[in-house]
Design a protein around this motif. Structure first.
Motif, PDB file in Angstrom:
ATOM      1  N   ILE B 488       0.850  -1.209   0.000  1.00 55.53           N
ATOM      2  CA  ILE B 488       0.000   0.000   0.000  1.00 55.53           C
ATOM      3  C   ILE B 488       0.878   1.249   0.000  1.00 55.53           C
ATOM      4  O   ILE B 488       0.638   2.201  -0.746  1.00 55.53           O
ATOM      5  CB  ILE B 488      -0.970  -0.012   1.205  1.00 55.53           C
ATOM      6  N   CYS B 489       1.915   1.244   0.824  1.00 53.41           N
ATOM      7  CA  CYS B 489       2.823   2.407   0.886  1.00 53.41           C
ATOM      8  C   CYS B 489       3.474   2.629  -0.485  1.00 53.41           C
ATOM      9  O   CYS B 489       3.587   3.771  -0.941  1.00 53.41           O
ATOM     10  CB  CYS B 489       3.914   2.179   1.938  1.00 53.41           C
ATOM     11  N   LEU B 490       3.873   1.536  -1.155  1.00 48.24           N
ATOM     12  CA  LEU B 490       4.529   1.684  -2.458  1.00 48.24           C
ATOM     13  C   LEU B 490       3.545   2.153  -3.530  1.00 48.24           C
ATOM     14  O   LEU B 490       3.920   2.917  -4.417  1.00 48.24           O
ATOM     15  CB  LEU B 490       5.196   0.366  -2.878  1.00 48.24           C
ATOM     16  N   VAL B 491       2.298   1.701  -3.444  1.00 48.69           N
ATOM     17  CA  VAL B 491       1.273   2.172  -4.391  1.00 48.69           C
ATOM     18  C   VAL B 491       1.086   3.686  -4.236  1.00 48.69           C
ATOM     19  O   VAL B 491       1.066   4.424  -5.226  1.00 48.69           O
ATOM     20  CB  VAL B 491      -0.070   1.419  -4.165  1.00 48.69           C
ATOM     21  N   PHE B 492       0.998   4.139  -2.998  1.00 47.33           N
ATOM     22  CA  PHE B 492       0.855   5.582  -2.752  1.00 47.33           C
ATOM     23  C   PHE B 492       2.102   6.341  -3.213  1.00 47.33           C
ATOM     24  O   PHE B 492       2.003   7.445  -3.737  1.00 47.33           O
ATOM     25  CB  PHE B 492       0.587   5.855  -1.266  1.00 47.33           C
ATOM     26  N   TYR B 493       3.267   5.724  -3.008  1.00 48.00           N
ATOM     27  CA  TYR B 493       4.521   6.337  -3.453  1.00 48.00           C
ATOM     28  C   TYR B 493       4.486   6.536  -4.974  1.00 48.00           C
ATOM     29  O   TYR B 493       4.788   7.621  -5.479  1.00 48.00           O
ATOM     30  CB  TYR B 493       5.712   5.455  -3.040  1.00 48.00           C
ATOM     31  N   GLY B 494       4.077   5.479  -5.702  1.00 45.60           N
ATOM     32  CA  GLY B 494       4.017   5.546  -7.161  1.00 45.60           C
ATOM     33  C   GLY B 494       3.025   6.606  -7.628  1.00 45.60           C
ATOM     34  O   GLY B 494       3.326   7.406  -8.526  1.00 45.60           O
ATOM     35  N   TRP B 495       1.868   6.639  -6.983  1.00 48.33           N
ATOM     36  CA  TRP B 495       0.825   7.608  -7.356  1.00 48.33           C
ATOM     37  C   TRP B 495       1.311   9.042  -7.116  1.00 48.33           C
ATOM     38  O   TRP B 495       1.148   9.917  -7.961  1.00 48.33           O
ATOM     39  CB  TRP B 495      -0.427   7.308  -6.522  1.00 48.33           C
ATOM     40  N   LEU B 496       1.937   9.249  -5.967  1.00 48.95           N
ATOM     41  CA  LEU B 496       2.433  10.585  -5.615  1.00 48.95           C
ATOM     42  C   LEU B 496       3.545  11.023  -6.562  1.00 48.95           C
ATOM     43  O   LEU B 496       3.609  12.190  -6.971  1.00 48.95           O
ATOM     44  CB  LEU B 496       2.941  10.560  -4.165  1.00 48.95           C
ATOM     45  N   LYS B 497       4.383  10.063  -6.933  1.00 46.69           N
ATOM     46  CA  LYS B 497       5.498  10.377  -7.827  1.00 46.69           C
ATOM     47  C   LYS B 497       4.962  10.807  -9.193  1.00 46.69           C
ATOM     48  O   LYS B 497       5.395  11.812  -9.757  1.00 46.69           O
ATOM     49  CB  LYS B 497       6.390   9.136  -7.973  1.00 46.69           C
ATOM     50  N   ARG B 498       4.001  10.045  -9.724  1.00 44.16           N
ATOM     51  CA  ARG B 498       3.389  10.383 -11.019  1.00 44.16           C
ATOM     52  C   ARG B 498       2.723  11.744 -10.951  1.00 44.16           C
ATOM     53  O   ARG B 498       2.839  12.566 -11.854  1.00 44.16           O
ATOM     54  CB  ARG B 498       2.363   9.307 -11.396  1.00 44.16           C
ATOM     55  N   ARG B 499       2.022  11.981  -9.853  1.00 48.82           N
ATOM     56  CA  ARG B 499       1.289  13.242  -9.676  1.00 48.82           C
ATOM     57  C   ARG B 499       2.267  14.425  -9.617  1.00 48.82           C
ATOM     58  O   ARG B 499       2.059  15.441 -10.272  1.00 48.82           O
ATOM     59  CB  ARG B 499       0.489  13.158  -8.381  1.00 48.82           C
ATOM     60  N   ASN B 500       3.334  14.248  -8.853  1.00 45.40           N
ATOM     61  CA  ASN B 500       4.315  15.331  -8.735  1.00 45.40           C
ATOM     62  C   ASN B 500       5.007  15.597 -10.065  1.00 45.40           C
ATOM     63  O   ASN B 500       5.254  16.740 -10.425  1.00 45.40           O
ATOM     64  CB  ASN B 500       5.345  15.012  -7.656  1.00 45.40           C
ATOM     65  N   ASN B 501       5.319  14.531 -10.815  1.00 40.33           N
ATOM     66  CA  ASN B 501       5.959  14.709 -12.134  1.00 40.33           C
ATOM     67  C   ASN B 501       5.011  15.429 -13.086  1.00 40.33           C
ATOM     68  O   ASN B 501       5.423  16.268 -13.869  1.00 40.33           O
ATOM     69  CB  ASN B 501       6.341  13.350 -12.728  1.00 40.33           C
ATOM     70  N   HIS B 502       3.716  15.088 -12.997  1.00 37.39           N
ATOM     71  CA  HIS B 502       2.696  15.700 -13.853  1.00 37.39           C
ATOM     72  C   HIS B 502       2.581  17.199 -13.556  1.00 37.39           C
ATOM     73  O   HIS B 502       2.486  18.012 -14.465  1.00 37.39           O
ATOM     74  CB  HIS B 502       1.355  14.999 -13.592  1.00 37.39           C
ATOM     75  N   VAL B 503       2.628  17.538 -12.266  1.00 35.67           N
ATOM     76  CA  VAL B 503       2.519  18.947 -11.842  1.00 35.67           C
ATOM     77  C   VAL B 503       3.704  19.751 -12.353  1.00 35.67           C
ATOM     78  O   VAL B 503       3.570  20.893 -12.795  1.00 35.67           O
ATOM     79  CB  VAL B 503       2.384  19.038 -10.301  1.00 35.67           C
TER      80      VAL B 503
END
Lengths: 107, 504
Positions: B488-503
């Motif tokens: 779960i922590c890694l899924v959130f990590y991946g989502w946050l990373k994609r989101r931050n890169n998108h921003v």
């Protein structure tokens, strides 16, 4: 016990269908007042039956704790299921919009 | 002008949640873990093994006690249960509560003595959630104040999120903040009874500490006196000072007990009081599986005839009400399915609190052009509390496996590792940017939890293999829970990373 909890889940889903917003997303047409009443009555009825079934089991206090705890899980399941239905319908309608706006092939 | 009731409630909900939010989050996470106190303790004491208990475990324990402690005034056998695999025999030279006890843990199959590693196990989370490791510095009062604030937040939240009752079952996933707000509301709705019972019972459990004045006014010794007056217990045993040999074959006594307590595995503890005295007695304690009350049911049995001689009388209604709330708080009665449902509600409540803290910050940051110090403090406290606690728990488990077994004060060292890890995360959040801090800490937590079962297997693969061969679902489930948390922590990590890169 299991039957009581399944009845609870169906009852909650019917109660959610008694709301125009959720009904529209699931069945793609507006909710009539008669249907709304029917969903409400059956929904509350099933919830009551599921609770009565639990009251017949023993030990009673523990069974009530079970019922209330399952209520939390079932509300979450219904909320997620309805949101999934809403998203699915939106995706479908978007796709059909895209299809209808496709430029006709050149002759 | 007439004040707007709803606006007042929103204000109350916002600030009652914010002021104690981090403490409430900590209490709720550790309290939720306490539902699996015994299971976590089992994983943290792998030396106990995964073998099923032997058939004649009581009789063999009695033999062991008669060999080791024939002069003792009390023998006690704490039996293994569905949740705990610990078989312990204890003896003492007096029946006084503070008498020195000698205790030996036995292998439940061979009855050979075992020395499990010194650890608080899951009990640390239980104690932490109401003392906050500030036992002598008012920790219980902090926890009580947090429970009070939680109650205020629950009731004001009903008025704040009234839209949710109108749009019941609605979740909007288009925008992150809207999705979090909807999830916050749904978590709030489904956990209203749960949060109310837990917060209210938390106050009720320590009512004598929070409101001692009436007791002190009416009784010389305050709480102790009132306990003596309103608690029912078995009558005190008076030794006759005449030698008599007790029954040490428990089979016959067990059959007598079954007539009163018919369920399987009903006994949790057996005590022989003055075992070699003519006036001695056996006291058996029932597993708390059929009652909401936290009052232990006990039977007194004549050790020479095997007949039941006394039962504990029921208590007064007011006392019973407190006992039931206490029992609901501890949930010792819960079967595995009910326990998992309660755990689910605990997680939902934890999410409710954490999301509330995040929503408070993000809604304000959306509106303001220039952020002030308060925003920064809340932002850092959010990360260091949410991620800090998650990582500190992993640190506690690592300490359990990595600190050498022979180390003195080992259990305290484990707790110190928990606290130091949390402090390190707090410092880390101060020196990193917010986005990076969330991302990196999620990665650390994810990797940490995923590697815990691997580390366990590397240290001694027999623990897991034995659990597998004996179908010890508890040991396997704890390891699975660690893997799931890591994922779960890694899924959130991946989502946050994609989101931050998108921003960017």
């Amino acid at each position: 016990m299991l039957s009581s909890l399944l009845l609870q889940l169906v009852g909650l889903w019917l109660l959610s269908m008694a709301m125009n917003k959720h009904y529209r997303h699931t069945f793609a047409n507006a909710l009539t007042p008669m249907l709304e009443r029917a969903f409400s009555i059956i929904g509350w009825g099933l919830l009551s039956v599921s609770f009565i079934l639990v009251l017949l089991l023993s030990p009673l206090p523990l069974m009530i704790v079970y019922w209330v705890s399952c209520l939390a899980l079932n509300i979450t399941l219904v909320a997620f299921f309805n949101s999934y239905q809403e998203n699915r319908r939106k995706r479908c309608s978007n796709r059909s919009l895209i299809k209808s706006s496709v430029i006709p092939p050149l002759k | 002008m007439k004040p707007d009731f709803r606006k007042t409630m929103i204000w109350l909900h916002t600030y009652s949640g914010l002021v104690f939010g981090w403490v409430i989050f900590t209490i709720w996470v550790t309290g939720t873990l306490s539902y699996y106190n015994d299971e976590i303790s089992q994983w943290m004491r792998p030396e106990l093994g995964s073998q099923p208990p032997a058939q004649q475990v009581v009789n063999r324990s009695l033999q062991e006690l008669s060999l080791r402690a024939s002069d003792a005034k009390q023998w006690r056998i704490s039996l293994p249960s569905d949740r705990s695999n610990r078989l312990r025999i204890t003896w003492s030279d007096s029946l006084e509560r503070r008498a020195k006890r000698h205790s030996v843990t036995l292998n439940s199959q061979t009855l050979a003595p075992i020395e499990p590693r010194e650890t608080q196990g899951g009990n640390f989370f239980r104690a932490f959630h109401y003392t906050l490791e500030l036992r002598n510095y008012g920790g219980r009062y902090f926890a009580g104040a947090a429970a009070m604030f939680m109650l205020v937040a629950i009731f004001s939240g009903i008025f704040t999120h009234r839209r949710f009752f109108r749009d019941f079952f609605t979740l909007r996933f288009k925008k992150t903040l809207k999705a979090v707000t909807d999830l916050h509301a749904i978590a709030g709705v489904i956990t209203i009874p749960f949060c109310f019972i837990l917060s209210f019972s938390a106050l009720l459990i320590y009512i004598s500490s929070y409101m001692p004045w009436s007791m002190e006014y009416h009784f010389d010794n305050g709480r102790r006196d009132i306990d003596k007056h309103i608690s029912t217990r078995l009558s005190p045993v008076k030794p006759a000072n005449e030698l008599a040999i007790p029954i040490t074959n428990f089979d016959h006594i067990e059959k007598t007990i079954q007539t009163v307590w018919p369920e399987k595995g009903a006994i949790s503890r057996i005590s022989y009081q003055y075992p070699y005295d003519a006036n001695g007695r056996i006291v058996v304690t029932r597993q708390p599986l059929l009652s909401l009350s936290n009052k232990s049911e006990q039977l007194a049995i004549n050790p020479h005839t095997g007949q039941i001689i006394e039962e504990i009388k029921p208590e007064r209604v007011a006392r019973m009400v407190r006992r039931v709330f206490y029992g609901l708080h501890e949930a010792r009665f819960a079967s595995p399915i009910l326990r998992s449902l309660l755990f689910f509600m605990g997680l939902a409540s934890t999410f409710l609190i954490a999301s509330g803290l995040i929503i408070w910050l993000n809604k304000r940051l959306e509106k303001v052009k220039k952020r002030h110090l308060g925003h920064t403090i809340v932002e850092r406290l959010n990360i260091s509390t949410i991620m800090g606690l998650i990582i500190a728990i992993a640190g506690y488990f690592y300490a359990n496996r990595l600190i050498p077994i022979t180390t003195t004060d080992r259990s305290e060292l484990e707790i110190n590792v928990f606290l130091i890890t949390w402090l390190c995360v707090a410092i880390y959040t101060l020196v990193r940017s917010v986005k990076r801090a969330w991302q990196e800490l999620l990665l650390i937590a994810g990797a940490g939890y995923l590697l815990l079962p691997v580390l366990d297997f590397i240290i001694n693969k027999q623990w897991l293999l034995q659990a597998w061969s004996n179908r010890n679902l508890i040991y396997i489930s704890v390891e699975s829970a660690m893997l799931i948390t890591g994922m779960i922590c890694l899924v959130f990590y991946g989502w946050l990373k994609r989101r931050n890169n998108h921003v960017k």
